[in-house]
Design an enzyme around this catalytic site. Structure first.
Site, mmCIF file in Angstrom:
data_model
loop_
_atom_site.group_PDB
_atom_site.id
_atom_site.type_symbol
_atom_site.label_atom_id
_atom_site.label_comp_id
_atom_site.label_asym_id
_atom_site.label_seq_id
_atom_site.Cartn_x
_atom_site.Cartn_y
_atom_site.Cartn_z
ATOM 1 N N ASP A 191 80.973 85.188 -72.784
ATOM 2 C CA ASP A 191 81.059 84.038 -73.701
ATOM 3 C C ASP A 191 81.530 84.383 -75.104
ATOM 4 O OD1 ASP A 191 80.630 81.762 -72.274
ATOM 5 O OD2 ASP A 191 78.522 81.547 -72.767
ATOM 6 N N CYS A 192 82.048 85.599 -75.337
ATOM 7 C CA CYS A 192 82.458 85.946 -76.702
ATOM 8 C C CYS A 192 83.975 85.886 -76.881
ATOM 9 C CB CYS A 192 81.918 87.318 -77.105
ATOM 10 S SG CYS A 192 82.728 88.699 -76.286
ATOM 11 N N GLU B 49 88.525 92.264 -67.559
ATOM 12 C CA GLU B 49 87.413 92.641 -66.679
ATOM 13 C C GLU B 49 87.441 94.145 -66.388
ATOM 14 O OE1 GLU B 49 85.310 90.470 -66.433
ATOM 15 O OE2 GLU B 49 86.206 88.486 -66.256
ATOM 16 N N GLY C 104 82.281 93.179 -75.583
ATOM 17 C CA GLY C 104 81.370 92.134 -76.029
ATOM 18 C C GLY C 104 80.610 91.580 -74.849
ATOM 19 N N THR C 105 79.689 90.659 -75.113
ATOM 20 C CA THR C 105 78.952 90.007 -74.038
ATOM 21 C C THR C 105 79.836 88.951 -73.383
ATOM 22 O OG1 THR C 105 78.094 88.293 -75.517
ATOM 23 C CG2 THR C 105 76.777 90.298 -75.288
ATOM 24 N N SER D 189 88.579 87.157 -72.745
ATOM 25 C CA SER D 189 89.763 86.747 -71.989
ATOM 26 C C SER D 189 90.694 85.893 -72.843
ATOM 27 C CB SER D 189 89.349 85.981 -70.727
ATOM 28 O OG SER D 189 88.588 86.810 -69.867
#
Length: 216
Positions: A12-13, A87, A9-10, A16
């Site tokens: 801010d989605c 990440e 995803g981008t 984490s």
């Protein structure tokens, strides 16, 4: 059957946050996992979410053999039931191959979380290899939003609030950095193509209209 699952995803989605939730749910059932991360915003050896949650992790340094690390831990009596990798876009393709070996040779589930494309809309090498090897690819259902209200699909790098399209592929930053620093913003495709960030849109909105000049 154990799987290599890529959650993409981008920014801010909630990638984490979901990684932390999966770890919590499994540890609550008595399972023990290993968490790898690379270049987390909270610092080396940390997995953090923007909700303020942080846990310890193993820094997957460049050149580190992830499969060999787990084999070493297990040969020393360590219990490993699953693997979380946050990440994951920053990993080298050969490290993604090592994750596939963990699934196939050690019979462990591997949950990898990462961004698919960089600020230039180019695939990260680690993400590309995950797309090629993953048993399953899950797109995060929590949609990040562009400043215009549309669904954000692209990651933009900003300097002083202005979008840039050149530079190193990996520069650690965040969406909450001061405007003068290197930061990131999620945009819809339209505004990524137009290089229009929230700061530039605001500046345009408050600029006085230029009146046409007419000759007497």
């Amino acid at each position: 059957m154990p799987e290599l699952v890529f959650f993409s995803g981008t920014m801010d989605c909630g990638k984490s946050t979901l990684a932390l939730q999966i770890g919590h749910n499994r540890s609550a059932r008595g399972l023990q996992g290993v968490i790898f991360t690379r270049d987390d915003r909270a610092g080396e050896g940390k997995l953090s979410s923007r909700l303020g949650l942080v846990t310890e992790a193993v820094e997957a340094a460049p050149g580190m053999d992830l499969h060999a690390y787990l084999v070493d831990q297990m040969s020393k009596g360590g219990k490993v039931d699953y693997l979380i990798v946050d990440e994951a876009q920053f990993l080298a393709p050969e490290q993604i191959d090592q994750l596939a070996r963990v699934v196939d040779d050690l019979d462990l589930d591997v949950f990898a979380f990462g961004i698919t494309t960089d600020f230039r809309t180019k695939l990260f090498p680690g993400s590309q290899r995950l797309i090629e090897l993953a048993d399953r690819i899950e797109t995060l259902q929590v949609e990040a939003m562009c400043w215009c209200g549309a669904r954000a699909t692209h990651n933009a790098r900003t300097v002083g609030g202005e979008m840039v399209v050149e530079g190193e592929q990996v520069v650690v930053g965040d969406v909450n950095r001061p405007a003068a620093e290197v930061g990131y913003e999620v945009l819809c495709r339209r505004h990524h193509r137009r290089r229009m960030t929230s700061a530039s849109a605001y500046a345009a909105a408050i600029s006085p209209d230029v009146l046409p000049v007419t000759s007497a």
